[in-house]
Design a protein around this motif. Structure first.
Motif, PDB file in Angstrom:
ATOM      1  N   GLU A 199      37.758  48.070  30.837  1.00 44.86           N
ATOM      2  CA  GLU A 199      38.336  47.356  29.475  1.00 44.86           C
ATOM      3  C   GLU A 199      39.401  48.280  28.885  1.00 44.86           C
ATOM      4  OE1 GLU A 199      35.017  47.031  26.753  1.00 44.86           O
ATOM      5  OE2 GLU A 199      34.096  45.492  27.761  1.00 44.86           O
ATOM      6  N   PHE A 200      39.442  49.545  29.163  1.00 45.22           N
ATOM      7  CA  PHE A 200      40.418  50.147  28.279  1.00 45.22           C
ATOM      8  C   PHE A 200      41.855  49.891  29.290  1.00 45.22           C
ATOM      9  CE2 PHE A 200      42.949  54.028  28.018  1.00 45.22           C
ATOM     10  CZ  PHE A 200      43.292  54.231  26.593  1.00 45.22           C
ATOM     11  N   GLU A 201      41.733  50.091  30.229  1.00 44.47           N
ATOM     12  CA  GLU A 201      42.807  49.733  31.365  1.00 44.47           C
ATOM     13  C   GLU A 201      43.639  48.319  31.022  1.00 44.47           C
ATOM     14  OE1 GLU A 201      41.467  52.997  35.065  1.00 44.47           O
ATOM     15  OE2 GLU A 201      41.093  50.677  35.052  1.00 44.47           O
ATOM     16  N   LEU A 202      42.645  47.641  31.240  1.00 47.12           N
ATOM     17  CA  LEU A 202      43.214  46.178  31.048  1.00 47.12           C
ATOM     18  C   LEU A 202      43.593  45.833  29.717  1.00 47.12           C
ATOM     19  CD1 LEU A 202      40.199  44.480  33.165  1.00 47.12           C
ATOM     20  CD2 LEU A 202      42.822  44.777  33.727  1.00 47.12           C
ATOM     21  N   SER A 203      43.011  46.252  28.667  1.00 52.32           N
ATOM     22  CA  SER A 203      43.539  45.929  27.369  1.00 52.32           C
ATOM     23  C   SER A 203      44.666  46.549  26.927  1.00 52.32           C
ATOM     24  CB  SER A 203      42.416  46.474  26.291  1.00 52.32           C
ATOM     25  OG  SER A 203      42.402  47.393  26.293  1.00 52.32           O
ATOM     26  N   ASP A 204      45.015  47.840  27.709  1.00 52.66           N
ATOM     27  CA  ASP A 204      46.298  48.588  27.639  1.00 52.66           C
ATOM     28  C   ASP A 204      47.443  47.814  28.231  1.00 52.66           C
ATOM     29  OD1 ASP A 204      47.851  50.889  26.675  1.00 52.66           O
ATOM     30  OD2 ASP A 204      48.063  51.347  28.826  1.00 52.66           O
ATOM     31  N   GLU A 205      46.867  47.412  29.466  1.00 50.84           N
ATOM     32  CA  GLU A 205      48.015  46.579  30.446  1.00 50.84           C
ATOM     33  C   GLU A 205      48.612  45.420  29.815  1.00 50.84           C
ATOM     34  OE1 GLU A 205      48.079  44.617  34.737  1.00 50.84           O
ATOM     35  OE2 GLU A 205      46.549  46.014  34.251  1.00 50.84           O
ATOM     36  N   TYR A 206      47.581  44.634  29.333  1.00 50.78           N
ATOM     37  CA  TYR A 206      48.003  43.263  28.606  1.00 50.78           C
ATOM     38  C   TYR A 206      48.426  43.287  26.976  1.00 50.78           C
ATOM     39  CZ  TYR A 206      46.067  41.306  32.895  1.00 50.78           C
ATOM     40  OH  TYR A 206      45.887  41.005  34.167  1.00 50.78           O
ATOM     41  N   GLY A 207      48.107  44.549  26.615  1.00 46.17           N
ATOM     42  CA  GLY A 207      48.836  44.689  25.346  1.00 46.17           C
ATOM     43  C   GLY A 207      47.918  44.098  24.203  1.00 46.17           C
ATOM     44  N   VAL A 208      46.846  43.565  24.547  1.00 47.85           N
ATOM     45  CA  VAL A 208      45.704  43.033  23.459  1.00 47.85           C
ATOM     46  C   VAL A 208      44.602  43.909  23.324  1.00 47.85           C
ATOM     47  CG1 VAL A 208      46.107  40.968  24.623  1.00 47.85           C
ATOM     48  CG2 VAL A 208      44.237  42.343  25.462  1.00 47.85           C
ATOM     49  N   SER A 209      43.874  43.943  22.146  1.00 44.68           N
ATOM     50  CA  SER A 209      42.685  44.541  21.678  1.00 44.68           C
ATOM     51  C   SER A 209      41.432  44.416  22.617  1.00 44.68           C
ATOM     52  CB  SER A 209      42.124  44.108  20.362  1.00 44.68           C
ATOM     53  OG  SER A 209      41.375  42.829  20.351  1.00 44.68           O
ATOM     54  N   ARG A 210      40.273  45.434  22.702  1.00 43.66           N
ATOM     55  CA  ARG A 210      39.339  45.082  23.641  1.00 43.66           C
ATOM     56  C   ARG A 210      38.480  44.089  23.169  1.00 43.66           C
ATOM     57  NH1 ARG A 210      36.509  50.887  23.964  1.00 43.66           N
ATOM     58  NH2 ARG A 210      35.459  49.750  25.741  1.00 43.66           N
ATOM     59  N   GLY A 211      38.387  43.784  22.256  1.00 40.26           N
ATOM     60  CA  GLY A 211      37.750  42.385  21.630  1.00 40.26           C
ATOM     61  C   GLY A 211      38.447  41.237  22.300  1.00 40.26           C
ATOM     62  N   THR A 212      39.640  41.106  22.132  1.00 41.39           N
ATOM     63  CA  THR A 212      40.218  39.925  22.777  1.00 41.39           C
ATOM     64  C   THR A 212      40.190  39.868  24.307  1.00 41.39           C
ATOM     65  OG1 THR A 212      42.174  39.674  21.192  1.00 41.39           O
ATOM     66  CG2 THR A 212      42.509  39.028  23.429  1.00 41.39           C
ATOM     67  N   LEU A 213      39.962  41.153  25.060  1.00 44.94           N
ATOM     68  CA  LEU A 213      39.866  41.423  26.288  1.00 44.94           C
ATOM     69  C   LEU A 213      38.401  40.993  26.788  1.00 44.94           C
ATOM     70  CD1 LEU A 213      41.021  42.182  29.201  1.00 44.94           C
ATOM     71  CD2 LEU A 213      39.623  44.172  28.810  1.00 44.94           C
ATOM     72  N   ARG A 214      37.672  41.271  25.989  1.00 42.78           N
ATOM     73  CA  ARG A 214      36.060  40.944  26.261  1.00 42.78           C
ATOM     74  C   ARG A 214      35.906  39.577  26.250  1.00 42.78           C
ATOM     75  NH1 ARG A 214      33.633  45.974  22.504  1.00 42.78           N
ATOM     76  NH2 ARG A 214      33.830  47.604  24.226  1.00 42.78           N
ATOM     77  N   GLN A 215      36.561  38.767  25.364  1.00 41.60           N
ATOM     78  CA  GLN A 215      36.364  37.406  25.279  1.00 41.60           C
ATOM     79  C   GLN A 215      36.746  36.787  26.471  1.00 41.60           C
ATOM     80  OE1 GLN A 215      38.364  36.704  21.296  1.00 41.60           O
ATOM     81  NE2 GLN A 215      37.286  35.068  21.237  1.00 41.60           N
ATOM     82  N   ALA A 216      38.012  37.196  27.321  1.00 41.72           N
ATOM     83  CA  ALA A 216      38.264  36.791  28.355  1.00 41.72           C
ATOM     84  C   ALA A 216      37.293  36.861  29.604  1.00 41.72           C
ATOM     85  CB  ALA A 216      39.639  37.025  28.862  1.00 41.72           C
ATOM     86  N   ILE A 217      36.867  38.144  29.666  1.00 39.19           N
ATOM     87  CA  ILE A 217      36.102  38.787  30.735  1.00 39.19           C
ATOM     88  C   ILE A 217      34.541  38.214  30.411  1.00 39.19           C
ATOM     89  CG2 ILE A 217      34.600  40.805  31.204  1.00 39.19           C
ATOM     90  CD1 ILE A 217      37.150  42.319  30.763  1.00 39.19           C
ATOM     91  N   ALA A 218      34.140  37.708  29.287  1.00 36.92           N
ATOM     92  CA  ALA A 218      33.009  37.021  29.197  1.00 36.92           C
ATOM     93  C   ALA A 218      32.924  35.619  29.557  1.00 36.92           C
ATOM     94  CB  ALA A 218      32.695  36.986  27.736  1.00 36.92           C
ATOM     95  N   GLU A 219      34.198  35.027  29.364  1.00 35.47           N
ATOM     96  CA  GLU A 219      34.207  33.406  29.968  1.00 35.47           C
ATOM     97  C   GLU A 219      34.380  33.492  31.428  1.00 35.47           C
ATOM     98  OE1 GLU A 219      37.337  30.689  28.627  1.00 35.47           O
ATOM     99  OE2 GLU A 219      36.186  30.899  26.712  1.00 35.47           O
ATOM    100  N   LEU A 220      35.018  34.447  32.077  1.00 35.18           N
ATOM    101  CA  LEU A 220      35.028  34.716  33.473  1.00 35.18           C
ATOM    102  C   LEU A 220      33.750  34.980  34.218  1.00 35.18           C
ATOM    103  CD1 LEU A 220      38.538  36.277  33.697  1.00 35.18           C
ATOM    104  CD2 LEU A 220      37.923  34.038  34.554  1.00 35.18           C
ATOM    105  N   ALA A 221      33.254  36.001  33.384  1.00 36.18           N
ATOM    106  CA  ALA A 221      31.816  36.523  34.179  1.00 36.18           C
ATOM    107  C   ALA A 221      30.862  35.173  34.034  1.00 36.18           C
ATOM    108  CB  ALA A 221      31.335  37.499  33.324  1.00 36.18           C
ATOM    109  N   SER A 222      30.766  34.330  32.852  1.00 36.10           N
ATOM    110  CA  SER A 222      29.950  33.037  32.925  1.00 36.10           C
ATOM    111  C   SER A 222      30.035  32.208  33.870  1.00 36.10           C
ATOM    112  CB  SER A 222      30.067  32.602  31.340  1.00 36.10           C
ATOM    113  OG  SER A 222      31.055  31.959  31.293  1.00 36.10           O
ATOM    114  N   GLU A 223      31.455  32.282  34.408  1.00 36.58           N
ATOM    115  CA  GLU A 223      31.701  31.282  35.388  1.00 36.58           C
ATOM    116  C   GLU A 223      31.473  31.933  36.716  1.00 36.58           C
ATOM    117  OE1 GLU A 223      35.972  30.443  34.395  1.00 36.58           O
ATOM    118  OE2 GLU A 223      35.496  29.509  32.607  1.00 36.58           O
ATOM    119  N   GLY A 224      31.179  33.004  36.817  1.00 36.27           N
ATOM    120  CA  GLY A 224      30.872  33.677  38.157  1.00 36.27           C
ATOM    121  C   GLY A 224      32.031  34.324  38.779  1.00 36.27           C
ATOM    122  N   ARG A 225      33.016  34.282  38.146  1.00 38.08           N
ATOM    123  CA  ARG A 225      34.361  34.992  38.847  1.00 38.08           C
ATOM    124  C   ARG A 225      34.243  36.362  38.877  1.00 38.08           C
ATOM    125  NH1 ARG A 225      37.991  30.360  39.121  1.00 38.08           N
ATOM    126  NH2 ARG A 225      37.455  28.583  37.748  1.00 38.08           N
TER     127      ARG A 225
END
Length: 236
Positions: free
Chosen positions: A34-60
């Motif tokens: 999470e730390f690496e990806l949020s830093d790379e995309y320039g977003v907060s960890r909360g924002t990143l977690r939302q994106a990851i949560a959706e992708l995880a729920s889709e099984g990706r």
């Protein structure tokens, strides 16, 4: 760094970028922490977690605590938690819990600890070491790494027995959403010496990551138990 688009939530933009990335990756490939990806995309960890949560729920994608995010569905996992804390389990069994060798110091976070705590490598964190006793016999060696900004006034004597009790009673933190990972390990030389077991003999390693006080995570606690300790778990 993502380019913001009016009317589209930031996490949706991150999700789009992650979809592009995983499309070119084989199953099981690691995306990052999470730390690496949020830093790379320039977003907060909360924002990143939302994106990851959706992708995880889709099984990706799937996550492995303390390791990172990976492409694919991952293996089926069953969740368990401790039936009681170490101190509670020992007292319930009619034995006497104890503690010795408490040592507190500020140390620069090594890479693996930094990733688990969501801080930059080299950030100063508290290292809290202690030896747990059962009937005055050494049973476990434990080292917690704690976000320094969360407990600026911490002292070694704040730890009376239970680490969780210290945070709840001394610092008035509400703890939540913790995770515990159990695995078999070969006793490192220094741990083997303290527990009076042969070097590289089998021991139980517990890694406990906990959130609280507005910090996610607040600490990671790594403990090695000798083979005379029985761990009681319950499904969640």
């Amino acid at each position: 760094m993502i380019e913001r688009t009016a009317g589209i939530p930031a996490y949706k933009l991150v999700k789009q970028e992650l979809l592009k990335r995983i499309a070119a990756m084989p199953d099981g490939a690691r995306l990052g922490t999470e730390f690496e990806l949020s830093d790379e995309y320039g977003v907060s960890r909360g924002t990143l977690r939302q994106a990851i949560a959706e992708l995880a729920s889709e099984g990706r994608i799937y996550k492995i605590q303390g390791s990172g995010t990976y492409k694919g569905r991952g293996k089926e996992q069953h969740a368990f938690t401790l039936e009681k804390t170490f101190t509670e389990q020992i007292m319930k069994s009619g034995r006497e819990p104890g503690i010795e060798g408490v040592e507190l110091k500020l140390v620069p976070a090594e890479r693996n600890i930094a990733e688990k705590l969501g801080v930059k490598e080299g950030t100063l964190v508290y290292s809290l070491f202690r030896i747990r006793l059962v009937d005055k016999r050494r049973t476990a060696c434990c080292r917690a790494y704690i976000r320094a900004e969360a407990v600026p006034g911490i002292r070694a004597e704040d730890l009376k027995m239970s680490l969780l009790a210290m945070f709840r009673e001394r610092f008035r933190f509400t703890l939540s959403d913790g995770s515990i990972t159990c695995r078999a390990a070969a006793a490192p030389r220094e741990i083997a010496k303290l527990l009076d077991v042969p070097t590289k003999s089998p021991v139980l390693c517990l890694e406990h990551i906990e959130n609280g006080g507005g910090f996610s995570p607040l600490f990671v606690d790594i403990s090695y138990f000798s083979n005379d300790y029985s761990l009681k778990l319950k499904p969640v």
